[in-house]
Enzyme design. Structure first.
Site, PDB file in Angstrom:
ATOM      1  N   ASN A   7       0.859  -1.192   0.000  1.00 14.23           N
ATOM      2  CA  ASN A   7       0.000   0.000   0.000  1.00 14.23           C
ATOM      3  C   ASN A   7       0.898   1.246   0.000  1.00 14.23           C
ATOM      4  O   ASN A   7       1.725   1.418   0.902  1.00 14.23           O
ATOM      5  CB  ASN A   7      -0.894  -0.025   1.246  1.00 14.23           C
ATOM      6  CG  ASN A   7      -1.824   1.172   1.297  1.00 14.23           C
ATOM      7  OD1 ASN A   7      -1.393   2.302   1.122  1.00 14.23           O
ATOM      8  ND2 ASN A   7      -3.092   0.930   1.531  1.00 14.23           N
ATOM      9  N   HIS A  10       0.961   6.285   1.799  1.00 14.66           N
ATOM     10  CA  HIS A  10       1.742   7.244   2.593  1.00 14.66           C
ATOM     11  C   HIS A  10       2.822   7.961   1.794  1.00 14.66           C
ATOM     12  O   HIS A  10       3.334   8.984   2.244  1.00 14.66           O
ATOM     13  CB  HIS A  10       2.297   6.576   3.844  1.00 14.66           C
ATOM     14  CG  HIS A  10       1.223   6.306   4.858  1.00 14.66           C
ATOM     15  ND1 HIS A  10       0.048   7.025   4.887  1.00 14.66           N
ATOM     16  CD2 HIS A  10       1.120   5.393   5.852  1.00 14.66           C
ATOM     17  CE1 HIS A  10      -0.715   6.571   5.857  1.00 14.66           C
ATOM     18  NE2 HIS A  10      -0.097   5.568   6.451  1.00 14.66           N
ATOM     19  N   HIS A  43      -5.692   3.642  -1.653  1.00  9.82           N
ATOM     20  CA  HIS A  43      -7.030   3.938  -1.135  1.00  9.82           C
ATOM     21  C   HIS A  43      -7.393   5.340  -1.611  1.00  9.82           C
ATOM     22  O   HIS A  43      -6.788   6.324  -1.183  1.00  9.82           O
ATOM     23  CB  HIS A  43      -6.990   3.877   0.396  1.00  9.82           C
ATOM     24  CG  HIS A  43      -8.307   4.099   1.060  1.00  9.82           C
ATOM     25  ND1 HIS A  43      -8.484   3.978   2.417  1.00  9.82           N
ATOM     26  CD2 HIS A  43      -9.538   4.428   0.569  1.00  9.82           C
ATOM     27  CE1 HIS A  43      -9.742   4.233   2.735  1.00  9.82           C
ATOM     28  NE2 HIS A  43     -10.403   4.518   1.625  1.00  9.82           N
ATOM     29  N   ARG A  45      -9.580   8.051  -1.113  1.00 10.61           N
ATOM     30  CA  ARG A  45     -10.557   8.467  -0.104  1.00 10.61           C
ATOM     31  C   ARG A  45     -11.434   9.573  -0.645  1.00 10.61           C
ATOM     32  O   ARG A  45     -11.018  10.354  -1.500  1.00 10.61           O
ATOM     33  CB  ARG A  45      -9.849   8.944   1.167  1.00 10.61           C
ATOM     34  CG  ARG A  45      -9.024   7.867   1.844  1.00 10.61           C
ATOM     35  CD  ARG A  45      -8.455   8.384   3.155  1.00 10.61           C
ATOM     36  NE  ARG A  45      -9.467   8.389   4.190  1.00 10.61           N
ATOM     37  CZ  ARG A  45      -9.556   7.501   5.178  1.00 10.61           C
ATOM     38  NH1 ARG A  45      -8.683   6.542   5.284  1.00 10.61           N
ATOM     39  NH2 ARG A  45     -10.522   7.576   6.069  1.00 10.61           N
ATOM     40  N   ARG A  49      -7.305  12.845   0.732  1.00 15.92           N
ATOM     41  CA  ARG A  49      -6.246  13.364   1.613  1.00 15.92           C
ATOM     42  C   ARG A  49      -4.855  12.881   1.192  1.00 15.92           C
ATOM     43  O   ARG A  49      -3.866  13.486   1.553  1.00 15.92           O
ATOM     44  CB  ARG A  49      -6.519  13.007   3.071  1.00 15.92           C
ATOM     45  CG  ARG A  49      -6.338  11.546   3.402  1.00 15.92           C
ATOM     46  CD  ARG A  49      -6.375  11.314   4.887  1.00 15.92           C
ATOM     47  NE  ARG A  49      -7.698  11.461   5.438  1.00 15.92           N
ATOM     48  CZ  ARG A  49      -8.117  10.799   6.524  1.00 15.92           C
ATOM     49  NH1 ARG A  49      -7.298  10.002   7.162  1.00 15.92           N
ATOM     50  NH2 ARG A  49      -9.339  10.933   6.958  1.00 15.92           N
ATOM     51  N   GLU A  70      -8.658   0.374  -3.018  1.00 14.12           N
ATOM     52  CA  GLU A  70      -9.477   0.401  -1.798  1.00 14.12           C
ATOM     53  C   GLU A  70     -10.397   1.596  -1.879  1.00 14.12           C
ATOM     54  O   GLU A  70      -9.953   2.703  -2.211  1.00 14.12           O
ATOM     55  CB  GLU A  70      -8.593   0.598  -0.569  1.00 14.12           C
ATOM     56  CG  GLU A  70      -7.908  -0.622  -0.090  1.00 14.12           C
ATOM     57  CD  GLU A  70      -7.080  -0.304   1.154  1.00 14.12           C
ATOM     58  OE1 GLU A  70      -7.387   0.682   1.863  1.00 14.12           O
ATOM     59  OE2 GLU A  70      -6.129  -1.028   1.393  1.00 14.12           O
ATOM     60  N   THR A 101      -8.121   3.432   8.282  1.00 12.64           N
ATOM     61  CA  THR A 101      -9.324   2.597   8.333  1.00 12.64           C
ATOM     62  C   THR A 101      -9.369   1.883   9.677  1.00 12.64           C
ATOM     63  O   THR A 101      -8.493   1.092   9.990  1.00 12.64           O
ATOM     64  CB  THR A 101      -9.296   1.569   7.182  1.00 12.64           C
ATOM     65  OG1 THR A 101      -8.948   2.253   5.995  1.00 12.64           O
ATOM     66  CG2 THR A 101     -10.626   0.898   7.017  1.00 12.64           C
ATOM     67  N   GLU A 151     -10.724  -9.670   2.950  1.00 13.77           N
ATOM     68  CA  GLU A 151      -9.442  -9.300   3.545  1.00 13.77           C
ATOM     69  C   GLU A 151      -9.677  -9.203   5.045  1.00 13.77           C
ATOM     70  O   GLU A 151     -10.476  -8.370   5.497  1.00 13.77           O
ATOM     71  CB  GLU A 151      -8.930  -7.970   2.991  1.00 13.77           C
ATOM     72  CG  GLU A 151      -7.584  -7.596   3.633  1.00 13.77           C
ATOM     73  CD  GLU A 151      -7.042  -6.250   3.158  1.00 13.77           C
ATOM     74  OE1 GLU A 151      -7.433  -5.764   2.077  1.00 13.77           O
ATOM     75  OE2 GLU A 151      -6.221  -5.682   3.917  1.00 13.77           O
ATOM     76  N   HIS A 191      -3.428  -4.827   7.759  1.00 13.29           N
ATOM     77  CA  HIS A 191      -3.583  -3.677   8.659  1.00 13.29           C
ATOM     78  C   HIS A 191      -2.712  -3.856   9.894  1.00 13.29           C
ATOM     79  O   HIS A 191      -2.875  -4.819  10.629  1.00 13.29           O
ATOM     80  CB  HIS A 191      -5.031  -3.409   9.085  1.00 13.29           C
ATOM     81  CG  HIS A 191      -5.261  -1.937   9.313  1.00 13.29           C
ATOM     82  ND1 HIS A 191      -4.857  -1.292  10.447  1.00 13.29           N
ATOM     83  CD2 HIS A 191      -5.779  -0.974   8.510  1.00 13.29           C
ATOM     84  CE1 HIS A 191      -5.146  -0.012  10.345  1.00 13.29           C
ATOM     85  NE2 HIS A 191      -5.695   0.213   9.173  1.00 13.29           N
TER      86      HIS A 191
HETATM   87  N1  PXP Z   1      -5.733  -3.233   4.133  1.00 15.02           N
HETATM   88  C1  PXP Z   1      -6.653  -2.257   4.187  1.00 15.02           C
HETATM   89  C2  PXP Z   1      -8.038  -2.553   3.745  1.00 15.02           C
HETATM   90  C3  PXP Z   1      -6.311  -0.957   4.611  1.00 15.02           C
HETATM   91  O1  PXP Z   1      -7.245   0.020   4.654  1.00 15.02           O
HETATM   92  C4  PXP Z   1      -4.980  -0.687   4.979  1.00 15.02           C
HETATM   93  C5  PXP Z   1      -4.579   0.689   5.401  1.00 15.02           C
HETATM   94  O2  PXP Z   1      -4.712   1.577   4.360  1.00 15.02           O
HETATM   95  C6  PXP Z   1      -4.043  -1.751   4.898  1.00 15.02           C
HETATM   96  C7  PXP Z   1      -4.455  -3.016   4.500  1.00 15.02           C
HETATM   97  C8  PXP Z   1      -2.612  -1.545   5.247  1.00 15.02           C
HETATM   98  O3  PXP Z   1      -2.477  -1.228   6.594  1.00 15.02           O
HETATM   99  P1  PXP Z   1      -1.093  -0.689   7.124  1.00 15.02           P
HETATM  100  O4  PXP Z   1      -0.831   0.611   6.456  1.00 15.02           O
HETATM  101  O5  PXP Z   1      -1.306  -0.572   8.598  1.00 15.02           O
HETATM  102  O6  PXP Z   1      -0.055  -1.728   6.747  1.00 15.02           O
END
Ligand code: PXP
Length: 238
Positions: A7, A10, A43, A45, A49, A70, A101, A151, A191
């Site tokens: 992901n 960031h 994602h 949003r 953001r 996402e 999330t 997931e 997550h």
């Molecule tokens: N899976 C989903 C559905 C998420 O919303 C996120 C966070 O954006 C992640 C995985 C990844 O989480 P993390 O950034 O804590 O590794």
């Protein structure tokens, strides 16, 4: 061994701090793939953001592995998904005020609505995954919606500060993964997974894919600090 999808939200968060053009998540996607990532996740949003519409469209053209979008289950996002055509859509709950999330999607109480929403995407050839808590009721409901994937939210496991609680949460992930697979759902998880807690989850046989963002981007920033400072010293000194 599960596949790893990265992901890159960031990277866009850092860019948006200055509302400029760097670092570019499109470049991060390319580098993650060159390092062996099996997929790239963003994602989009509602408040934009971090990831912007432009990022999603360019990533659709550049990602060679699997682009996972996402998004919240809204009309706007469905239109974007049908237009951009990611390789998979993951439906997540979304609250404007949250930092990330927070919980899984409420599926049990919304089977019919979600079934119709998911049907529209899957009939267009875009498989759908539901981001849900490791909860038997939610997993069974996910099956009823027709979604291809779930997931499993690993946040409670990752955030557990005492071992007993961590073991309990881990047990829920194992049981949920088994149940989902037995129902014919494909299973991912993510997550809060990091370099300390990932190994146990990676060992769960039914989990095909791990989705990880924050810990990888955090490590990338620190692992790259030495090189970045040396590069600047060389320029400043020349
Ligand atoms: N899976 C989903 C559905 C998420 O919303 C996120 C966070 O954006 C992640 C995985 C990844 O989480 P993390 O950034 O804590 O590794």
């Amino acid at each position: 061994m599960p596949r790893l999808s990265v992901n890159i939200d960031h990277i866009a968060t850092i860019r948006q701090a200055r509302k400029g053009s760097e670092p570019d998540p499109v470049a991060a996607g390319v580098l993650a793939e060159l390092a062996g990532a099996d997929g790239i996740i963003v994602h989009l949003r509602e408040d934009r953001r971090h990831i912007q519409d432009r990022d999603l469209r360019l990533l659709r053209q550049t990602v060679r592995t699997k682009l996972n979008l996402e998004m919240a289950a809204t009309g706007e996002m469905q239109r974007i998904a049908l237009d951009v055509r990611p390789d998979i859509v993951t439906l997540v709950p979304e609250k404007r005020e949250e930092l990330t999330t927070e919980g899984g999607l409420e599926v049990f109480a919304r089977v019919e609505v979600l079934k119709e929403y998911i049907g529209r995407l899957q009939n267009a050839g875009i498989p759908v995954s539901l981001f849900i808590d490791p909860d038997e009721q939610q997993i069974s409901a996910a099956k009823k919606t027709g979604a291809a994937w779930v997931e499993i939210h690993t946040g409670a496991y990752a955030n557990a500060s005492i071992e007993k609680e961590r073991n309990t949460e881990f047990g829920k992930i194992v049981e949920s993964a088994k149940l989902a697979a037995s129902l014919g759902l494909r299973v991912g998880a993510g997550h809060g997974l990091n370099y300390v807690n990932v190994k146990a989850v990676a060992g769960i046989r039914e989990i095909e894919e791990l989705n990880i963002g924050h810990s990888i981007i955090s490590r990338a920033a620190l692992a790259g600090m030495d090189r970045a400072v040396r590069d600047m010293i060389e320029l400043v000194g020349s």
